[in-house]
Design an enzyme around this catalytic site. Structure first.
Site, PDB file in Angstrom:
ATOM      1  N   ASP A  11      35.704  58.073  36.675  1.00  8.78           N
ATOM      2  CA  ASP A  11      36.752  58.272  35.670  1.00  8.78           C
ATOM      3  C   ASP A  11      37.833  59.120  36.319  1.00  8.78           C
ATOM      4  O   ASP A  11      37.554  60.230  36.790  1.00  8.78           O
ATOM      5  CB  ASP A  11      36.198  59.012  34.447  1.00  8.78           C
ATOM      6  N   ASP A 130      32.781  48.625  24.245  1.00  4.16           N
ATOM      7  CA  ASP A 130      32.155  49.867  23.794  1.00  4.16           C
ATOM      8  C   ASP A 130      31.527  49.580  22.440  1.00  4.16           C
ATOM      9  O   ASP A 130      32.231  49.188  21.493  1.00  4.16           O
ATOM     10  CB  ASP A 130      33.197  50.980  23.642  1.00  4.16           C
TER      11      ASP A 130
END
Lengths: 252, 211
Positions: A11, A130
């Site tokens: 990330d 997600d």
């Protein structure tokens, strides 16, 4: 035979690799190019970069990082975060990405997945989903980093993305993400059984058994993890040796 | 030393191929080109490909590159990669289109509902690192048997002449993943994304001087 893949995830924001729990308490994990090279040396099968930069001013940073990594690391690179139009896909591919991951924008505009796959090929289009459990055996798709419910059933959504041309699904359990208690194996199994394209399990890895379970119990084609690698708990090599000892085919 | 030309017919991303070649041959003149004249003049040619074969064939013709590719494939060191392998054959089941017909044989799709020996589902596309069993050829120099290469494809080649095959991988049945004839070599996997083994194959290609 084909090996199950282990994919470290980076990330990235403001030019640094970070990791937090449910997008809060971001912890600095280092320089993305150095980390990418380290994982490459350890035998990572692919690398995934997620640009979690909030401000559009800083979006150029990810391109420079990908360019640097792509000139030194010769394994597949997936890049996601903020991909809104076909031009974004093109720009990332030109920077050196091999695959581009589309998440929120696939929900907002599913045609983007179809257009990008038609233009650049399904092999480079990953749809990131997600999902949160809403009832036994049921999961709902969330967007905007897990903050926004969509009303979409995760399994049906994954099938639709396959039909539109996704080459692969990156499946993250929002319930498990950052918890270090293992993947949502029910979700992983349900999605991988419903699809013909590969599924990458993500969200919740806290130890090496979790990775093995994602493959053996969840049926995942690849497993993605971040913090267990970033903070030196395990190397990718250790993860592969552990999985191989359980009879899982890996690239050693 | 002449140029190494990477043929660009507008299908997908050639950056990875270019980067990997520059890495193994930093002193060589490497060019990404859609100009048939540059391909014709090159010392050696790399013919990559991504996406769907019907689109690749259409774009190749739209750029007037067919004749240059045909000439290069039969006259100078030539490396086909992925769809660049498949396009060399006579016909593809993908879109039911003719290929360039440099090599005789078909391009066919992996079957649906494939299972491994343990009953596990095998996905299509065949995506990831698979081990490669190879024959003797200069392009395999220094590459161990069962080295793993990175694949992403749903179709594979079935050469009419089995002697063309230079390597196989299993999914779950063996399929041909490399072919060679004269100065031509072509692979289904992506050497540019296959770490040390892939870079070695590219380096071998750069130094390959077939008669």
């Amino acid at each position: 035979m084909l090996a199950k893949r282990i994919i470290p995830c980076l990330d990235v924001t403001a030019g640094r690799v970070v990791k937090g729990v449910s997008f809060v308490e971001l912890r600095d994990a280092g320089d993305p190019v150095e980390i990418a090279k380290r994982y490459d040396d350890q035998g990572a099968d692919e690398l995934t970069f997620l640009d979690i930069t909030a401000s559009s001013d800083d979006r150029g940073i990810i391109f420079r990082i990908i360019e640097q990594v792509a000139s030194q690391v010769f394994i597949p690179l997936t890049v996601g975060g903020g991909v809104r139009e076909v031009q974004d896909v093109r720009n990332l591919l030109n920077a050196g990405a091999d695959k581009v991951s589309i998440n929120t924008s696939a929900v907002v505009n599913p045609q983007l997945v179809a257009d990008a796959a038609a233009r650049y090929g399904s092999q480079c289009i990953v749809v990131a989903i997600d999902a949160k459990q809403t009832a036994p055996g049921q999961w709902e798709v969330f967007t905007h980093g897990g903050r926004k419910a969509t009303g979409l059933d995760a399994i049906e959504w994954a099938k639709k993305m396959q039909t539109l041309g996704a080459g692969e699904i990156l499946l993250t359990s929002m319930d498990q993400d950052g918890q270090k208690k293992g993947f949502d194996l029910g979700l992983t199994r349900a999605v991988t059984d419903a699809l013909e394209i590969p599924v990458i399990a993500s969200g919740g890895v806290g130890n090496l058994q979790h990775l093995a379970d994602g493959v053996k119990l969840g049926g995942a084609d690849a497993v993605l993890a971040a913090s267990i690698f970033h903070f030196g708990e395990y190397t990718v090599q250790q993860a592969k040796e552990y999985m191989a000892a359980q009879g899982i085919e890996v690239r050693l | 030393m002449g140029q190494i030309a990477i043929i660009d017919y507008g299908m997908g991303n050639l950056r990875s191929v270019e980067q990997a070649l520059r890495h193994v041959a930093p002193d060589r003149d490497i060019v990404v080109t859609d100009d048939p004249a540059v391909v014709m003049a090159a010392e050696r040619v790399v013919f990559p490909g991504q996406g769907a074969m019907p689109d690749c064939m259409r774009e190749l013709d739209a750029r007037g590159l067919r004749a240059a590719v045909l000439e290069a494939a039969q006259s100078k060191p030539f490396l086909g990669i992925c769809i660049g392998l498949q396009m060399l054959f006579e016909h593809s089941a993908e879109g039911d289109v003719p290929g360039l017909g440099v090599l005789s044989g078909e391009v066919v799709r992996f079957a649906h509902e494939l299972r491994d020996a343990q009953g596990g589902k095998l996905k299509v596309p065949h995506m990831g690192w698979n081990s490669v069993k190879h024959a003797e050829h200069a392009l395999w120099d220094g590459i161990p048997q069962d080295a793993r290469f990175y694949y992403v494809h749903s179709y594979y080649v079935v050469p009419t002449d089995v002697a063309l095959a230079q390597a196989t991988s299993d999914y779950p049945q063996p399929f041909v993943c490399a072919v060679a004839r004269d100065k031509l070599f072509a692979v289904q996997f992506h050497p540019e994304k296959s770490h040390a083994a892939g870079l070695k194959l590219l380096q071998n290609f750069v130094h390959w001087n077939p008669l």
